[in-house]
Write a protein that holds these residues in place. Structure first.
Motif, mmCIF file in Angstrom:
data_model
loop_
_atom_site.group_PDB
_atom_site.id
_atom_site.type_symbol
_atom_site.label_atom_id
_atom_site.label_comp_id
_atom_site.label_asym_id
_atom_site.label_seq_id
_atom_site.Cartn_x
_atom_site.Cartn_y
_atom_site.Cartn_z
ATOM 1 N N ALA A 1 39.405 41.860 101.545
ATOM 2 C CA ALA A 1 40.058 43.011 102.160
ATOM 3 C C ALA A 1 39.115 44.215 102.161
ATOM 4 O O ALA A 1 38.429 44.476 101.179
ATOM 5 N N ARG A 2 39.122 44.958 103.256
ATOM 6 C CA ARG A 2 38.272 46.145 103.370
ATOM 7 C C ARG A 2 39.162 47.383 103.320
ATOM 8 O O ARG A 2 39.603 47.900 104.340
ATOM 9 N N LEU A 3 39.424 47.824 102.124
ATOM 10 C CA LEU A 3 40.306 48.958 101.882
ATOM 11 C C LEU A 3 39.493 50.244 101.787
ATOM 12 O O LEU A 3 38.297 50.226 101.519
ATOM 13 N N THR A 4 40.141 51.381 102.010
ATOM 14 C CA THR A 4 39.437 52.649 101.914
ATOM 15 C C THR A 4 39.116 52.953 100.451
ATOM 16 O O THR A 4 39.830 52.507 99.540
ATOM 17 N N PRO A 5 38.052 53.709 100.198
ATOM 18 C CA PRO A 5 37.729 54.092 98.813
ATOM 19 C C PRO A 5 38.882 54.814 98.125
ATOM 20 O O PRO A 5 39.110 54.624 96.932
ATOM 21 N N MET A 6 39.634 55.621 98.870
ATOM 22 C CA MET A 6 40.738 56.357 98.269
ATOM 23 C C MET A 6 41.817 55.420 97.748
ATOM 24 O O MET A 6 42.293 55.555 96.612
ATOM 25 N N PHE A 7 42.204 54.436 98.579
ATOM 26 C CA PHE A 7 43.235 53.510 98.115
ATOM 27 C C PHE A 7 42.696 52.611 97.005
ATOM 28 O O PHE A 7 43.419 52.319 96.046
ATOM 29 N N SER A 8 41.463 52.168 97.132
ATOM 30 C CA SER A 8 40.878 51.308 96.091
ATOM 31 C C SER A 8 40.876 52.015 94.739
ATOM 32 O O SER A 8 41.161 51.406 93.701
ATOM 33 N N SER A 9 40.568 53.314 94.750
ATOM 34 C CA SER A 9 40.578 54.095 93.513
ATOM 35 C C SER A 9 41.988 54.213 92.953
ATOM 36 O O SER A 9 42.218 54.047 91.746
ATOM 37 N N PHE A 10 42.954 54.470 93.845
ATOM 38 C CA PHE A 10 44.357 54.559 93.415
ATOM 39 C C PHE A 10 44.821 53.238 92.821
ATOM 40 O O PHE A 10 45.467 53.206 91.765
ATOM 41 N N ALA A 11 44.489 52.141 93.497
ATOM 42 C CA ALA A 11 44.928 50.821 93.040
ATOM 43 C C ALA A 11 44.334 50.480 91.680
ATOM 44 O O ALA A 11 45.020 49.911 90.820
ATOM 45 N N ALA A 12 43.063 50.829 91.478
ATOM 46 C CA ALA A 12 42.411 50.530 90.204
ATOM 47 C C ALA A 12 43.082 51.274 89.047
ATOM 48 O O ALA A 12 43.147 50.769 87.918
ATOM 49 N N GLN A 13 43.611 52.459 89.324
ATOM 50 C CA GLN A 13 44.213 53.267 88.271
ATOM 51 C C GLN A 13 45.698 52.984 88.058
ATOM 52 O O GLN A 13 46.196 53.086 86.938
ATOM 53 N N HIS A 14 46.405 52.632 89.119
ATOM 54 C CA HIS A 14 47.864 52.601 89.031
ATOM 55 C C HIS A 14 48.518 51.264 89.354
ATOM 56 O O HIS A 14 49.709 51.095 89.068
ATOM 57 N N LEU A 15 47.785 50.343 89.973
ATOM 58 C CA LEU A 15 48.413 49.094 90.395
ATOM 59 C C LEU A 15 47.805 47.890 89.673
ATOM 60 O O LEU A 15 46.660 47.940 89.209
ATOM 61 N N ASN A 16 48.589 46.837 89.627
ATOM 62 C CA ASN A 16 48.125 45.570 89.050
ATOM 63 C C ASN A 16 47.855 44.605 90.195
ATOM 64 O O ASN A 16 48.693 43.779 90.543
ATOM 65 N N LEU A 17 46.679 44.739 90.803
ATOM 66 C CA LEU A 17 46.306 43.918 91.954
ATOM 67 C C LEU A 17 45.283 42.869 91.529
ATOM 68 O O LEU A 17 44.197 43.201 91.049
ATOM 69 N N VAL A 18 45.633 41.613 91.720
ATOM 70 C CA VAL A 18 44.732 40.510 91.383
ATOM 71 C C VAL A 18 44.100 39.981 92.667
ATOM 72 O O VAL A 18 44.822 39.633 93.612
ATOM 73 N N PRO A 19 42.761 39.925 92.742
ATOM 74 C CA PRO A 19 42.123 39.429 93.968
ATOM 75 C C PRO A 19 42.276 37.921 94.117
ATOM 76 O O PRO A 19 42.184 37.171 93.134
#
Length: 270
Positions: free
Chosen positions: A145-163
């Protein structure tokens, strides 16, 4: 290579210049080989790429009287490197990053915005109306997935996303209960769900969590990069966006990719 009939009709309305007024008569372009419906490798000719970005770019080039080839240059990082160094002229599905502004001239407006949605099981009891609702839930996302840096940063801090390995595996993990939701693109996600069959029971929620632009970008080191070409590409992209023709081209290529996936062995799917 065929272009969606509506998209072709739209491009045909644009003024034809007969021949290129710039200094370049031939362009070589590339793109990520795993970014449907924008670009992916042609099963009929693996040396070439197909997809919505390719259709738009070849249609515009024809209007400008420029010959163009859109070729496979390897995985995403290799394709980007070919354009960064000027060995190829254009990237047909660029995502805007600060680092790449040093090497690429982006054509505005973008070809499209790639909406990433929340996908869940059809009868899931969980409610996902905002990003905050995803916190504490098990999420899945394709490693490609090619996500924006802003969302990627948010996800790393607040979400439990497993690739996951790819988009199909990402959606399967939700269907099998291994994840509560998936982050997946609107068009490619719908096509992938269709290939999994009606019993999979996945639906997209009305939550756009990320919206990266998909751009055509010109190598700053390309011999073809001049004011005329940049201006003409921007003009054509503006007119095509205003006409709404891009959406039909995206939908057609999503269907095209879905049909190819249905005919492809599971192990070979991107």
């Amino acid at each position: 290579m065929r272009i969606a009939l509506y998209g072709l009709a739209t491009l045909a309305l644009l003024p034809s210049l007969g021949s290129a007024a710039g200094s370049c008569e031939r362009l070589v372009a590339t793109a990520s080989p795993d970014a449907p419906p924008y670009a992916w490798r042609d099963p009929a000719d693996p040396r070439k790429l197909i997809g919505a970005s390719v259709d738009v770019l070849t249609g515009i080039a024809a209007q400008l009287g420029i010959e163009i080839e859109v070729l496979y240059a390897g995985r995403r990082s290799q394709a980007l490197d070919e354009v960064r160094t000027g060995r190829m002229d254009l990237l047909a599905d660029a995502v805007l990053t600060t680092a790449d502004l040093e090497h690429l001239d982006y054509v505005y407006p973008p070809l499209a915005f790639n909406d990433y949605l929340v996908w869940t099981r059809q009868h899931s009891a969980a409610s996902y109306a905002t990003l905050a609702d995803l916190a504490g839930q098990r999420g899945a996302v394709s490693a490609k997935a090619r996500l924006t840096p802003m969302f990627s940063s948010f996800a790393a801090q607040h979400l439990n996303l497993v690739p996951s390995q790819n988009l199909t595996r990402t959606l399967q993990s939700v269907a099998m209960g291994q994840a509560d939701y998936a982050i997946a693109p609107r068009y490619a996600g719908a096509a992938a769900v269709a290939t999994l069959g009606p019993t999979v029971g996945l639906v997209a929620q009305d939550v756009v969590v990320d919206r990266p632009g998909i751009y055509v970008a010109i190598a700053q080191d390309s011999a073809c990069n001049d004011g005329w070409l940049r201006g003409q590409l921007a003009k054509k992209m503006t007119e095509l966006a205003a006409s709404g023709g891009v959406q039909s081209i995206l939908q057609r290529n999503a269907e095209r990719w879905k049909l190819q996936q249905q005919a492809m062995p599971e192990a070979a799917k991107p």
